[in-house]
Design a protein around this motif. Structure first.
Motif, PDB file in Angstrom:
ATOM      1  N   UNK A 207      40.945  62.536  62.349  1.00  0.00           N
ATOM      2  CA  UNK A 207      40.391  63.258  62.284  1.00  0.00           C
ATOM      3  C   UNK A 207      39.406  62.902  62.001  1.00  0.00           C
ATOM      4  N   UNK A 208      38.709  62.469  61.488  1.00  0.00           N
ATOM      5  CA  UNK A 208      37.147  62.441  61.344  1.00  0.00           C
ATOM      6  C   UNK A 208      36.418  61.175  63.190  1.00  0.00           C
ATOM      7  N   UNK A 209      37.077  60.266  63.634  1.00  0.00           N
ATOM      8  CA  UNK A 209      36.912  59.852  65.111  1.00  0.00           C
ATOM      9  C   UNK A 209      37.011  61.691  66.095  1.00  0.00           C
ATOM     10  N   UNK A 210      37.606  62.065  66.301  1.00  0.00           N
ATOM     11  CA  UNK A 210      38.202  63.431  66.461  1.00  0.00           C
ATOM     12  C   UNK A 210      37.020  64.222  66.887  1.00  0.00           C
ATOM     13  N   UNK A 211      36.857  64.678  65.890  1.00  0.00           N
ATOM     14  CA  UNK A 211      35.584  65.466  65.607  1.00  0.00           C
ATOM     15  C   UNK A 211      34.134  64.265  65.539  1.00  0.00           C
ATOM     16  N   UNK A 212      33.581  63.585  65.560  1.00  0.00           N
ATOM     17  CA  UNK A 212      32.329  62.631  66.224  1.00  0.00           C
ATOM     18  C   UNK A 212      32.557  62.664  68.167  1.00  0.00           C
ATOM     19  N   UNK A 213      33.384  62.701  68.079  1.00  0.00           N
ATOM     20  CA  UNK A 213      34.112  62.386  69.721  1.00  0.00           C
ATOM     21  C   UNK A 213      33.077  63.830  69.630  1.00  0.00           C
ATOM     22  N   UNK A 214      34.220  65.131  69.184  1.00  0.00           N
ATOM     23  CA  UNK A 214      33.676  66.523  69.928  1.00  0.00           C
ATOM     24  C   UNK A 214      32.409  66.903  69.759  1.00  0.00           C
ATOM     25  N   UNK A 215      31.751  66.308  68.186  1.00  0.00           N
ATOM     26  CA  UNK A 215      30.249  66.471  68.320  1.00  0.00           C
ATOM     27  C   UNK A 215      29.172  65.970  69.409  1.00  0.00           C
TER      28      UNK A 215
END
Length: 222
Positions: A207-215
């Motif tokens: 979840x955190x990885x996807x959040x970072x990629x989205x940012x």
């Protein structure tokens, strides 16, 4: 409008903190991860290309100076710039060391903001979760509301003040590249620290990885 938006970022954080003051801060790690990745991406996409128009090695010195300056500031703020607040439960005096260190950080981050870049959005996204965490810790430490509001109001003024100084003093404009390089160092240190610390025990979190990629993707297409 820039000044108002920067001030409102802290005000919004305080209002959110009032609504969340009885809840856990577990989900804040996701917001911090997003803000850290977003600020890091904007720093690389927007500010780095701008400052590397002169001597690369000289600019590198200023960037390193910014990193070192942020390390010194965090010695006094205890890492409040990236979500760590340590206030004494029994000491209700105005936290001057925390305020001064955060104010220097906030003042400098206002210097490179302009209509020519999207850094305004990055700083706002960075300030809201920090304001939430600051507010919640003030509330939980049972500081008087007047102290909390005074601290947050003065803190909220600093970034608009930095932007105003950058726009109205020719001396600042003369050294714009060097100052922006220092701010890049500050942003690099803060944003990467947020990313490293946002994962508990440095474990993989999808979840955190996807959040970072989205940012990062959002910052790129701004």
């Amino acid at each position: 409008m820039i000044y108002i938006l920067l001030f409102l970022a802290v005000a919004i954080g305080y209002v959110i903190a009032l609504l969340l003051n009885k809840k856990e801060l577990k989900q804040m790690s996701l917001f911090l991860a997003f803000s850290g990745a977003f600020l890091l991406a904007l720093t690389i996409f927007e500010l780095l290309p701008e400052v590397f128009t002169s001597s690369t090695k000289e600019i590198g010195i200023y960037i390193m100076a910014g990193i070192m300056l942020q390390i010194v500031l965090e010695f006094f703020s205890k890492g409040a710039e990236h979500g760590h607040v340590h206030l004494h439960q029994h000491d209700k005096a105005f936290p001057w060391l925390l305020f001064i260190s955060l104010s220097i950080h906030a003042l400098l981050e206002g210097f490179p903001i302009s209509e020519e870049n999207n850094l305004l959005i990055g700083v706002i996204v960075h300030k809201i979760p920090i304001a939430i965490i600051l507010s919640i810790f003030f509330i939980k430490a049972h500081y008087p509301r007047t102290t909390t509001l005074l601290f947050l109001t003065l803190f909220a003024i600093m970034t608009p003040l930095g932007n105003w100084i950058a726009n109205h003093y020719s001396e600042i404009h003369t050294y714009k590249t060097e100052i922006n390089a220092v701010v890049i160092g500050i942003f690099l240190h803060v944003s990467t620290t947020i990313l490293f610390e946002s994962s508990k025990d440095h474990k993989f979190n999808l979840t955190k990885l996807l959040t970072i990629i989205m940012a990062i993707v959002i910052a790129y297409f701004l």
